[in-house]
Motif scaffolding. Sequence first.
Motif, short mmCIF file in Angstrom:
data_model
loop_
_atom_site.label_atom_id
_atom_site.label_comp_id
_atom_site.label_asym_id
_atom_site.label_seq_id
_atom_site.Cartn_x
_atom_site.Cartn_y
_atom_site.Cartn_z
N VAL A 120 -75.35 33.77 -59.57
CA VAL A 120 -74.31 33.20 -58.72
C VAL A 120 -73.59 32.06 -59.44
N ASP A 121 -74.35 31.21 -60.09
CA ASP A 121 -73.74 30.07 -60.79
C ASP A 121 -72.84 30.55 -61.93
N ILE A 122 -73.28 31.58 -62.66
CA ILE A 122 -72.45 32.13 -63.73
C ILE A 122 -71.17 32.72 -63.16
N TYR A 123 -71.29 33.42 -62.04
CA TYR A 123 -70.10 34.02 -61.42
C TYR A 123 -69.11 32.93 -60.99
N LEU A 124 -69.61 31.86 -60.36
CA LEU A 124 -68.72 30.78 -59.92
C LEU A 124 -68.06 30.09 -61.11
N ASN A 159 -61.28 29.75 -59.62
CA ASN A 159 -60.19 29.65 -58.65
C ASN A 159 -60.59 30.10 -57.25
N LEU A 160 -61.87 30.30 -57.01
CA LEU A 160 -62.31 30.71 -55.68
C LEU A 160 -62.23 29.55 -54.71
N ASP A 161 -61.82 29.83 -53.47
CA ASP A 161 -61.80 28.78 -52.46
C ASP A 161 -63.18 28.62 -51.84
N GLU A 162 -63.30 27.71 -50.89
CA GLU A 162 -64.59 27.39 -50.29
C GLU A 162 -65.22 28.60 -49.60
N ILE A 163 -64.40 29.34 -48.87
CA ILE A 163 -64.92 30.51 -48.14
C ILE A 163 -65.40 31.57 -49.12
N PRO A 221 -70.85 25.45 -52.73
CA PRO A 221 -70.32 24.92 -51.47
C PRO A 221 -71.21 23.81 -50.93
N VAL A 222 -70.63 22.98 -50.07
CA VAL A 222 -71.38 21.84 -49.51
C VAL A 222 -72.60 22.30 -48.74
N GLN A 223 -72.48 23.38 -48.00
CA GLN A 223 -73.58 23.86 -47.18
C GLN A 223 -74.81 24.18 -48.02
N ILE A 224 -74.62 24.80 -49.20
CA ILE A 224 -75.75 25.16 -50.06
C ILE A 224 -76.42 23.90 -50.60
#
Length: 586
Positions: free
Chosen positions: A421-425, A430-434, A463-466
Amino acid sequence: MRRSLFPEVVFQNMASPLVNNSSRLSLAMERTGQWVFSQEIPTDVLVEVGKATFSLHKFMLVAKSNYIRKLILESKEADLTRIDLSDIPGGPEIFEKAAKFCYGVNFEITVHNVAALRCAAEYLQMTDKYCDNNLAGRTEDFLSQVALPSLSGAVVVLKSCEDLLPLAEDLRIVQRCVDVVSSKACVEANFPSRSPPNWWTEELSILDVKFFGKVITSMKSRGAKAFTTASALITYSEKSLRDLVRDHSGNGARTAVSDDSDLRTRQRELLESIVALLPPEKSSFPINFLCCLLRAAIFLGAASTCKIELEKRISAILEHVTVDDLLVVSFTYDGERLFDLESVRRIISGFMEKEKSVAVFNAGDFREVSSTAMLRAAKTVDAYLGEIATFSELSISKFNGIAILVPKAARKVDDDVYRAVDIYLKAHPNLDEIEREKVCSVMDPLKLSYEARVHASQNKRLPVQIVLHALYYDQLKLRSGTEDLKMPNAITTRRQLQADTSLARENEELRTELLKMKMYIADLQKTQGPSTKATAASSRRPTFFSSMSKTLGKLNPFKHGSKDTSNIDDALVDISKPRRRRFSIS
């Protein structure tokens, strides 16, 4: 002195050196002229075989060939001077040898031409029924005494029959060769007579896929082991589809990727024939070989039945598949772009369904207990996701579609999927929060190791929730004094975190509104006079802070406790520095 009419045929097992077809034809015509013109009687018939012509004597041909005799007798011409034999098996070269036999001139019978000579003898009706010691009998003696006793000789004869169909099959030359080759191959597989032990698989690789399939089928009927036929199939595939199957590194991409549609068609048909010959034992082949076949099938656009068969074989042994094996299926030959990942998804899905069926059959709960094979496959899938996550064309739906195939119980910790997941992000900034929350939905923050939680708490891409999940989980563990929480406590914690996260977001939104209002009031004070500011401040302050106090009272987590602040006078609220809530984010 007149030549003897009885031919002297030289049997030779080795092939003569190969020369160009046109040069062979010219040499044949030159030699034919030499031995024909040496006769004292002038020629009286012209035999045409394709583009070649032979000036010969009728009585020499009629003495051995019943077919030519019938042509002359049944001809409407009083004196037949031209005969067309363009349909003779083997063409001009083989007819030359048949004519030499009629004239009693020496020539060589080899494993390369014996099948063609046998078919030509049948075509010309040069059999022992018509004349003793005729060409048909001589070739049969060579087949039984020289060619067929050895595996190599039988393979060469079988190879030469490819251009002699269907006559070679009608004469059972093909079947006799197949029986000999399959029998001797089974013996060699069990008791090798030379080194390397699998030398016989190299011999079979020269055959056309149709004849190769006949040999493999015959070997199966003789009880050959699956690993024996698999060895022959692997060698044959690597020889016939060298650039598509054997080159695993991608260095042969330029030769493999061709715009020749005819070549693509031949390769596709060949691949589909090879897959159809695979033995039913799914563990007979190396995993990498199956993955290379599947990549070739995708590249060539093979039939869906061919691809599905390969996917099922790989899926059955997914616990032994490595990340590199899955990458072979996923990437093009140059390694620069992704193939359609549907094949990989079906492979993983098929394995998971199989494991679920096994768990149900064993009266177990698949959601709570995972087999060793499932755990190994899960680690492979997570590592595979980390490898493909760097590609920009990989969509969130495809990434998540593969990740969610692995049941939660199959991951003791989610460190590997967190890494993916971290590699993908990181590769998709340019991904938004959602969208980032969608990517992170495939992992459980409560199942991260301590090191992974520390990394997640400092990871600005998450994201903040994680981040809150990771921090709150560590806080609860410190309070309880235990290292691991049981699943019921983890569920309760997750629900509490969701409520706290929602409250924290509302606090953050409220804090932002307060700051905006403060800035708005400051702007009014700058643009208006002192009296106007005082009037505006006195008229606005009670209404604004009354509404703010009510909203804060609703969001106060201690409203029903001993610290209820709902009755605090609105005038006591300091607007210059809003109170920081417990779950606000600075």
